[in-house]
Every structure is written in C-alpha cells, then in structure tokens.
Design a protein around this motif. Structure first.
Motif, mmCIF file in Angstrom:
data_model
loop_
_atom_site.group_PDB
_atom_site.id
_atom_site.type_symbol
_atom_site.label_atom_id
_atom_site.label_comp_id
_atom_site.label_asym_id
_atom_site.label_seq_id
_atom_site.Cartn_x
_atom_site.Cartn_y
_atom_site.Cartn_z
ATOM 1 N N TYR A 1 35.794 -12.300 40.961
ATOM 2 C CA TYR A 1 34.893 -11.225 40.892
ATOM 3 C C TYR A 1 35.600 -9.942 41.099
ATOM 4 O O TYR A 1 36.633 -10.036 41.798
ATOM 5 C CB TYR A 1 33.761 -11.572 41.964
ATOM 6 N N PHE B 1 34.700 -5.834 42.375
ATOM 7 C CA PHE B 1 33.642 -5.221 42.824
ATOM 8 C C PHE B 1 34.058 -3.455 42.911
ATOM 9 O O PHE B 1 35.488 -3.196 42.744
ATOM 10 C CB PHE B 1 33.666 -5.363 44.368
ATOM 11 N N TYR C 1 33.608 -0.402 45.664
ATOM 12 C CA TYR C 1 32.887 -0.050 46.824
ATOM 13 C C TYR C 1 33.035 1.385 46.947
ATOM 14 O O TYR C 1 33.954 1.817 46.453
ATOM 15 C CB TYR C 1 33.865 -0.832 47.890
ATOM 16 N N ARG D 1 28.862 -5.314 41.307
ATOM 17 C CA ARG D 1 29.939 -6.253 41.164
ATOM 18 C C ARG D 1 29.748 -6.994 39.784
ATOM 19 O O ARG D 1 28.753 -6.859 39.095
ATOM 20 C CB ARG D 1 29.773 -7.211 42.311
ATOM 21 N N ALA E 1 35.686 -18.353 48.896
ATOM 22 C CA ALA E 1 36.036 -17.037 48.323
ATOM 23 C C ALA E 1 37.249 -16.584 49.201
ATOM 24 O O ALA E 1 36.914 -16.472 50.482
ATOM 25 C CB ALA E 1 35.243 -16.211 48.036
ATOM 26 N N TRP F 1 30.202 -18.009 51.396
ATOM 27 C CA TRP F 1 31.580 -18.072 51.268
ATOM 28 C C TRP F 1 31.804 -18.319 49.847
ATOM 29 O O TRP F 1 32.948 -18.856 49.384
ATOM 30 C CB TRP F 1 31.936 -19.411 52.178
ATOM 31 N N GLY F 2 30.952 -18.274 48.937
ATOM 32 C CA GLY F 2 31.112 -18.259 47.508
ATOM 33 C C GLY F 2 31.472 -17.118 46.712
ATOM 34 O O GLY F 2 31.475 -15.732 47.240
ATOM 35 N N LEU F 3 32.201 -17.205 45.764
ATOM 36 C CA LEU F 3 32.652 -16.184 45.099
ATOM 37 C C LEU F 3 31.413 -14.934 44.690
ATOM 38 O O LEU F 3 30.565 -15.519 44.296
ATOM 39 C CB LEU F 3 32.925 -16.576 43.620
ATOM 40 N N GLY F 4 31.333 -13.833 44.697
ATOM 41 C CA GLY F 4 30.393 -13.001 44.570
ATOM 42 C C GLY F 4 29.717 -12.450 45.653
ATOM 43 O O GLY F 4 28.693 -11.544 45.742
ATOM 44 N N SER F 5 29.834 -13.328 46.710
ATOM 45 C CA SER F 5 28.824 -13.021 48.190
ATOM 46 C C SER F 5 29.213 -11.665 48.569
ATOM 47 O O SER F 5 30.691 -11.519 48.673
ATOM 48 C CB SER F 5 29.027 -14.152 48.977
ATOM 49 N N PRO F 6 28.601 -10.768 48.667
ATOM 50 C CA PRO F 6 28.744 -9.434 49.403
ATOM 51 C C PRO F 6 29.306 -9.173 50.377
ATOM 52 O O PRO F 6 28.951 -9.812 51.300
ATOM 53 C CB PRO F 6 27.720 -8.554 48.776
#
Lengths: 118, 115
Positions: free
Chosen positions: A33, A35, A37, A50, A103, B98-103
């Motif tokens: 991903y 982003f 900010y 994102r 992640a 905790w996943g990808l993309g979780s802001p």
C-alpha cells in the motif's frame, strides 16, 4: 530494504491552482500500500489518500488524487483548487506485509513542504 | 471518537538523563506504533506492537531505548540515558487492524530537546 524518495523539499502554488507532489519508491514486493499523509504545524499526521498496489484505478478523495505508476514505482499526489489550509508538510509512505503476517509499519519519505500563496 | 493521546507535549532534558513518553491509543485499536521524527526528516519506525506483543523493534536502539505496552492498551517509551542526537519529535500511532491498508491514526507527538 524499501525506500521512499521525495525529491521536492519545497513546493509553492497559488491559491486555487493545481500542484503535483512527486514520490518514488523501491520495493521487490508485489502486494503493498502507498499513502500520502499531511503534517500541519500541530505535528499530527493526517491521512490524505491511500492506494493499493493491486488496484489499477487511481485513488481520489475530493480535491486530492494520485497518479500511481506501478512499473515506474511512482506515486504522485495532485491537489486541485489549492486552499490555504492545504499548507503543510506532505509525506509519502509505503507498507507491505511482514514475513509473519500482518502489515509492517510505514516507511516514510523525507517530505515536501507545500506553501500556498494567497 | 477520541484520538491518540500523548504526553507530555514538550520535554527538555540534559544529556545522560532519562525520559519517558506516554501514549494512549484509540479505544479498541490493537496495533500501536512509536515513531521518531528528527527535524527535516520523515518519521522513522522505532517499534510496533500487536496487542501487548512486539511485532517489529528492529530499528529501536535497544541499548538506550525501551518500550512496553502492558495489557495491550497504553504504551510507554523510555530513553535512558539520552544523547544529543535523540532530540526529535516522538509520534505514537494506532491502527484498528493489522492488515495492509489499515490506516494509522497519529497523536500530536512529544517534542524532546536534549541539551
């Protein structure tokens, strides 16, 4: 190791005009991903937009949109109709999956200081 | 929804002294991060917690920095002893997943000055 590069330390734009902030990254991963900010003087980092690497369609959020070029590893941010409140530091960031799942923490670029001229 | 709370907002200490920073994440957020942001640079990840377990502390200078997250909620970051190069803003962030993309949701940070 993944790296994120923002080559523009500072950008200036007239109010109501459009500005594009550049970001390139280096990775060997296929799933990740990206982003953008925003960090105003209050120091709080605020998520602007994102993009998931698997999605070909560029993300948009109102006046903010990205140009995601996966092959070129480029992820630029376009701000349309710039407003005085857009003045801030803008950071590009990257994350991918850890080997154990979940992640990884974000890797940030050095930032671009955006100035809005009234 | 209350945001990520950090304290103190500012701290000035002399080198070789100790200092501690506190972070209270958004309620229900399992993932917590500490970042160090030196002036003119982007934030650098120091440590990442999932609940009360450490997921990644590869960039934490363990000879002087320590962090804990008891009971999987609040977290404390400590520096002992501080060096001049530790002068920076210390940002805490939390994430609902905790996943990808979780802001990530950030606090206002603590600005540390070491003299």
């Amino acid at each position: 190791a993944q790296t994120v590069t923002q080559s523009q330390p500072e950008m200036s734009v007239q109010e109501a005009e459009t500005v594009t902030l550049s970001c390139t990254y280096d990775t060997s991963e296929s799933d990740y991903y990206l982003f953008w900010y925003k960090q105003p003087p209050s120091r709080q980092m605020i998520l602007v937009i994102r993009q998931e690497a698997y999605k070909q369609q560029n993300a948009t959020e109102n006046r903010f949109s990205v140009n995601f070029q996966k092959a070129a590893k480029s992820f630029s941010l376009k701000i349309s109709d710039s407003q005085l409140g857009d003045a801030a530091m803008y950071f590009c960031a990257y994350t991918t999956l850890l080997s154990g799942g979940g992640a990884d923490g974000l890797t940030f670029g050095k930032g671009t200081h955006l100035i809005i001229q009234p | 929804e209350a945001g990520v709370a950090q304290s103190p907002r500012y701290k000035i200490i002399e080198k070789r002294q100790s200092v501690a920073f506190w972070c209270n994440p958004i309620s229900g957020h399992a993932t917590l991060y500490w970042y160090q942001q030196i002036l003119g640079q982007g934030p650098k990840l120091l440590i990442q917690f999932q609940n009360n377990g450490v997921v990644d502390d590869s960039q934490l200078p363990k000879d002087r920095f320590s962090a804990e997250r008891l009971k999987g909620v609040d977290s404390t970051l400590k520096i002992q002893p501080a060096k001049l190069e530790d002068s920076a803003v210390y940002l805490c962030a939390s994430s609902p997943g905790w996943g990808l993309g979780s802001p990530l949701h950030f606090g206002n940070g603590t600005r540390l000055t070491v003299t």
